[in-house]
Design a protein around this motif. Structure first.
Motif, mmCIF file in Angstrom:
data_model
loop_
_atom_site.group_PDB
_atom_site.id
_atom_site.type_symbol
_atom_site.label_atom_id
_atom_site.label_comp_id
_atom_site.label_asym_id
_atom_site.label_seq_id
_atom_site.Cartn_x
_atom_site.Cartn_y
_atom_site.Cartn_z
ATOM 1 N N ILE A 69 0.849 -1.206 0.000
ATOM 2 C CA ILE A 69 0.000 0.000 0.000
ATOM 3 C C ILE A 69 0.879 1.250 0.000
ATOM 4 N N GLY A 70 1.958 1.232 0.784
ATOM 5 C CA GLY A 70 2.872 2.364 0.825
ATOM 6 C C GLY A 70 3.530 2.639 -0.504
ATOM 7 N N THR A 71 3.835 1.584 -1.252
ATOM 8 C CA THR A 71 4.437 1.755 -2.573
ATOM 9 C C THR A 71 3.469 2.441 -3.527
ATOM 10 N N LEU A 89 9.703 2.399 -5.657
ATOM 11 C CA LEU A 89 10.982 1.789 -5.298
ATOM 12 C C LEU A 89 12.177 2.603 -5.773
ATOM 13 N N GLY A 90 11.953 3.548 -6.668
ATOM 14 C CA GLY A 90 13.033 4.430 -7.113
ATOM 15 C C GLY A 90 13.588 5.286 -5.984
ATOM 16 N N ALA A 91 12.827 5.457 -4.935
ATOM 17 C CA ALA A 91 13.277 6.251 -3.792
ATOM 18 C C ALA A 91 14.482 5.622 -3.099
ATOM 19 N N PRO A 99 16.789 10.419 4.884
ATOM 20 C CA PRO A 99 16.067 10.746 6.122
ATOM 21 C C PRO A 99 14.758 9.961 6.275
ATOM 22 N N GLY A 100 14.055 9.776 5.178
ATOM 23 C CA GLY A 100 12.812 9.013 5.242
ATOM 24 C C GLY A 100 13.049 7.549 5.543
ATOM 25 N N ILE A 101 14.088 6.970 4.935
ATOM 26 C CA ILE A 101 14.422 5.569 5.199
ATOM 27 C C ILE A 101 14.860 5.394 6.647
ATOM 28 N N ALA A 102 15.658 6.337 7.159
ATOM 29 C CA ALA A 102 16.093 6.265 8.556
ATOM 30 C C ALA A 102 14.892 6.343 9.505
ATOM 31 N N ALA A 103 13.952 7.240 9.213
ATOM 32 C CA ALA A 103 12.755 7.361 10.053
ATOM 33 C C ALA A 103 11.939 6.075 10.008
ATOM 34 N N LEU A 104 11.852 5.467 8.832
ATOM 35 C CA LEU A 104 11.113 4.215 8.688
ATOM 36 C C LEU A 104 11.761 3.096 9.503
ATOM 37 N N VAL A 105 13.082 3.000 9.470
ATOM 38 C CA VAL A 105 13.792 1.962 10.222
ATOM 39 C C VAL A 105 13.622 2.176 11.724
ATOM 40 N N VAL A 106 13.745 3.414 12.183
ATOM 41 C CA VAL A 106 13.580 3.700 13.609
ATOM 42 C C VAL A 106 12.153 3.401 14.051
#
Length: 117
Positions: A69-71, A89-91, A99-106
């Motif tokens: 859904i997020g994709t 997925l190009g992101a 920063p967005g990937i780091a926030a998602l992992v945290v």
């Protein structure tokens, strides 16, 4: 010494009357497929391990549904500060997405380690 050997042999041959756990009798094993475990993950496991596997499978399925859904949603919804990031997925290939990937992992780590123990 002879008596100890007899007692040891006798103890090994005593069987319990408890039936072995059969995951095929659990809810969800229905016709026409029945119980499906082609890799044998539940072979020799007890009810507690089966429950653990079932909970993990449900959790992973939910995460996969949220990711799909997020994709799709990322094409039309942009968070502040991440407007220049590619959609889908190009992101993952752009530096602006870090920063967005780091926030998602945290956030995912918080959910996994604190909230969903």
């Amino acid at each position: 010494a002879c008596m100890a050997g007899l007692v040891g042999r006798r103890l090994r041959t005593v069987k319990t009357s408890r039936a072995a756990y059969d995951p095929a009798l659990e809810e969800g094993a229905t016709d026409p497929l029945g119980f499906f475990d082609p890799l044998g993950f539940t072979k020799g496991k007890d009810a507690a391990n089966f429950r653990k596997f079932r909970v993990a499978e449900t959790k992973h399925g939910r995460v996969a549904m949220m990711a799909s859904i997020g994709t799709v949603v990322s094409h039309s919804v942009k968070f502040p500060g991440l407007e220049n990031v590619l959609a889908g997925l190009g992101a993952l290939t752009t530096e602006a997405a870090l920063p967005g990937i780091a926030a998602l992992v945290v956030f995912s780590g918080f959910l996994e380690l604190v909230l969903w123990k």
